[in-house]
Motif scaffolding. Structure first.
Motif, PDB file in Angstrom:
ATOM      1  N   LEU A   1      37.458  27.153  35.545  1.00 42.18           N
ATOM      2  CA  LEU A   1      36.733  28.318  36.062  1.00 42.18           C
ATOM      3  C   LEU A   1      37.259  28.745  37.432  1.00 42.18           C
ATOM      4  O   LEU A   1      37.245  29.924  37.764  1.00 42.18           O
TER       5      LEU A   1
ATOM      6  N   THR B   1      40.365  28.667  38.221  1.00 40.13           N
ATOM      7  CA  THR B   1      41.569  29.473  37.964  1.00 40.13           C
ATOM      8  C   THR B   1      41.203  30.890  37.506  1.00 40.13           C
ATOM      9  O   THR B   1      42.056  31.761  37.439  1.00 40.13           O
ATOM     10  N   LEU B   2      39.926  31.100  37.172  1.00 35.50           N
ATOM     11  CA  LEU B   2      39.479  32.467  36.850  1.00 35.50           C
ATOM     12  C   LEU B   2      38.937  33.162  38.097  1.00 35.50           C
ATOM     13  O   LEU B   2      38.441  34.284  38.023  1.00 35.50           O
ATOM     14  N   GLY B   3      38.968  32.468  39.225  1.00 41.02           N
ATOM     15  CA  GLY B   3      38.545  33.089  40.476  1.00 41.02           C
ATOM     16  C   GLY B   3      37.157  32.696  40.952  1.00 41.02           C
ATOM     17  O   GLY B   3      36.659  33.231  41.932  1.00 41.02           O
TER      18      GLY B   3
END
Ligand SMILES: Nc1ncnc2c1ncn2[C@@H]1O[C@H](COP(=O)(O)OP(=O)(O)OP(=O)(O)O)[C@@H](O)[C@H]1O
Ligand SMILES: [Mg+2]
Lengths: 244, 305
Positions: free
Chosen positions: B285, B287-289
């Motif tokens: 999550l 890496t999704l910002g």
């Protein structure tokens, strides 16, 4: 554009240097990274995404030093990373994940568009939990759809074709071709697949934690296949010798 | 009803006003409203506090709301509710208890709910527990649920306790006749110094009876949880219990599952998994910002959904 300058990574548990002095400039639209198992490809991707901190060296995204940024900050700066082994969640649905990836409220129809692009019949999947009930290939496709939904300037895919059946494989290739046309930034694909390497603007070979070759596919691929053939022949001979 | 009571009602029953169908609203130990319908009769008990809810055989697609709200600090409420579900009926029962405690005394609600579910009847029972208040008084809830399932009867029970209950001991006892099925889904989140105990006892008496108990919980801060289950397979039957818990901070979770096979054709399974949030889930999550905290929230929300 992504630049790596003298990047090394030492594993914290055993002190083994997994990446040593990697220097790369990724400027082409579609770059493929290949090389033997255990060569350090996934480690390189994790270092770029900020999951592993570099032990030495610098990482620059469009000229800005992102070496000290956290995973979250790099994601916001424009790095996306589709894992080799996708993560499963209990209770979080495909729609939840794609929405989080998009970073804003999106409609179910939009979520479905991303799913359809990766060959998932959207209606069946949109409300499924991203848990152990999904197959490996389905998870890989959702992982790709999430990266598409993010639409950042740098997208890294770690063996996106792994576990994807043959029929869908051609579709996958066309997904990446399309992405290549549309994207303003760079796509990095880690792959062992000739058909993926064939659509790359540039091929990088990583082995033993180092960049061992780099260039156009015309320059790199023939030597790579010759090596592979030699190794295969060699192992046949070896097994014959050992049998005797 | 004042604003506090209305808010409690919204939290536990999703109600903005009086519900449709049959209902009984209990507020601060007294009756605050009741309606029976042609098929569902609600009557006060004469020997002890509480009500009898009588559903006529064959009643279909009707609902009963029986929320309890407490907004007086220091009130200790004990109530007995008996549900008589007639043969072949199919109803939804929504219970729930909300406490608003802004005083310094302990507020408590102990409910003893007994379900007599006749042959071929179906019940969906939803129970939410919620506490709030800015005082130092503790909010205590001890629900006991007793379930008697007749032949081929079915009950699904969803319980939810997310916030504000300092101490709870939840006891559920069920007995199943031939062909009866029971599905229980429990979601609990504790924080601060809260304590939660859940204790399930299921007797699978009838041939082809089946029970499925899933408990998902999150324990934060210094809270403690205890999960106990005891399933007795007394016939050809299947029983499955599952305790899945996430622990955070300095919380503790104990799981004590017991299975007792008294018949060679009984098939009983227990699964328990207790641990912190998987690091890779947070990383994905991120890496999704999402920040670490946002990632944790998403993971917990999904887990308790
Ligand atoms: N956290 C770690 N601690 C110690 N060793 C590690 C760690 N992570 C990776 N390695 C090792 O580093 C090497 C490179 O691993 P990596 O996963 O990057 O390889 P890869 O090139 O992606 O291989 P594949 O093609 O099989 O996916 C391997 O020898 C691996 O065992
Ligand atoms: Mg790898």
């Amino acid at each position: 554009m992504l630049e790596l300058q003298h990047v090394s990574y030492v594993a914290p548990d055993d002190g083994k240097e997994i990446l040593s002095d990697v220097n790369l400039t990724i400027d082409d639209k579609f770059v493929a990274i290949t090389g033997p198992n255990g060569g350090g490809k996934s480690t390189l991707a994790k270092v770029i995404a900020g999951i592993y901190p570099v032990s030495k060296g610098k990482i620059l995204l469009d000229g800005a030093d992102i070496t000290a940024l956290s995973i979250t900050e790099r994601a916001k700066a424009g790095v996306s990373f589709a894992f080799q082994q996708p993560v499963r969640f209990k209770g979080i649905t495909v729609k939840d994940l794609v929405t989080l990836a998009a970073g804003k409220k999106i409609t179910t129809a939009e979520v479905c568009t991303y799913l359809s692009e990766v060959g998932l019949c959207a209606r069946e999947y949109v409300n499924r939990e991203v848990n152990a009930s999904l197959s490996g290939g389905e998870l890989k496709r959702i992982e790709i759809a999430m990266t598409m939904a993010r639409g950042t300037k740098l997208s890294i895919f770690d063996e996106p074709e792994a576990g994807i059946d043959l029929w869908s494989f051609s579709n996958l290739i066309s997904v990446f071709r399309k992405m290549r046309e549309k994207i303003g930034g760079n796509i990095i694909i880690i792959s062992h697949q000739e058909r993926i390497l064939n659509i790359a603007d540039k091929v990088i070979v990583i082995a033993g934690g180092k960049v061992t070759a780099e260039g156009s596919k015309e320059e790199i691929l023939p030597a790579l296949y010759a090596d592979a053939a030699k190794e295969a022949a060699c192992s046949v001979l070896m097994s014959k010798v050992e049998d005797k | 009803m004042d604003a506090i009571q209305k808010n409690l009602l919204k939290e536990i029953a999703g109600l903005h006003d009086v519900p449709t169908g049959a209902y009984n609203i209990r507020s601060n130990g007294g009756a605050a409203g009741r309606r029976s319908t042609a098929n569902i009769e609600i009557v006060s008990k004469t020997d002890k506090p509480g009500i009898d809810i009588i559903v006529k055989p064959g009643t279909k697609n009707e609902s009963v709301h029986i929320p309890v709200i407490i907004s007086e600090s220091g009130l200790k409420d004990l109530v007995y509710n008996d549900f008589y579900i007639g043969e072949g009926a199919d109803v939804v029962i929504i219970a729930g208890c909300g406490i608003h405690n802004c005083g310094d005394q302990e507020s408590a609600h102990d409910g003893i709910h007994t379900f007599h579910i006749e042959k071929n009847a179906k019940v969906k029972y939803v129970e939410k527990h919620y506490g709030e208040g800015d005082g130092n008084g503790e909010n205590v809830m001890n629900p006991t649920t007793v379930i008697e399932l007749g032949e081929n009867a079915y009950m699904r029970m969803d319980t939810l306790q997310i916030r504000g209950i300092d101490s709870t001991v939840r006891v559920t006892k069920a007995r199943l006749a031939a062909g009866a099925k029971l599905d229980i889904k429990e979601n609990i989140m504790t924080h601060g110094n809260q304590h939660a105990t859940t204790d399930f006892t299921v007797d699978l008496d009838g041939e082809n009876s089946a029970a499925h108990v899933v408990s998902r919980s999150v324990a934060k801060d210094k809270s403690r949880q205890l999960f106990k289950s005891d399933v007795h397979g007394n016939n050809l039957c299947t029983g499955h219990t599952e305790c899945d818990a996430i622990i955070m901070d300095e919380a503790k979770v104990d799981a004590i599952p017991a299975l007792e096979c008294n018949n060679v054709n009984a098939s009983l399974i227990h699964e328990a998994a207790i641990g912190k949030i998987a690091g890779e889930q947070i990383i994905k999550l991120q890496t999704l910002g999402l920040t670490e905290k946002e990632a944790e929230e998403q993971i917990i929300n999904g887990f308790l959904k």
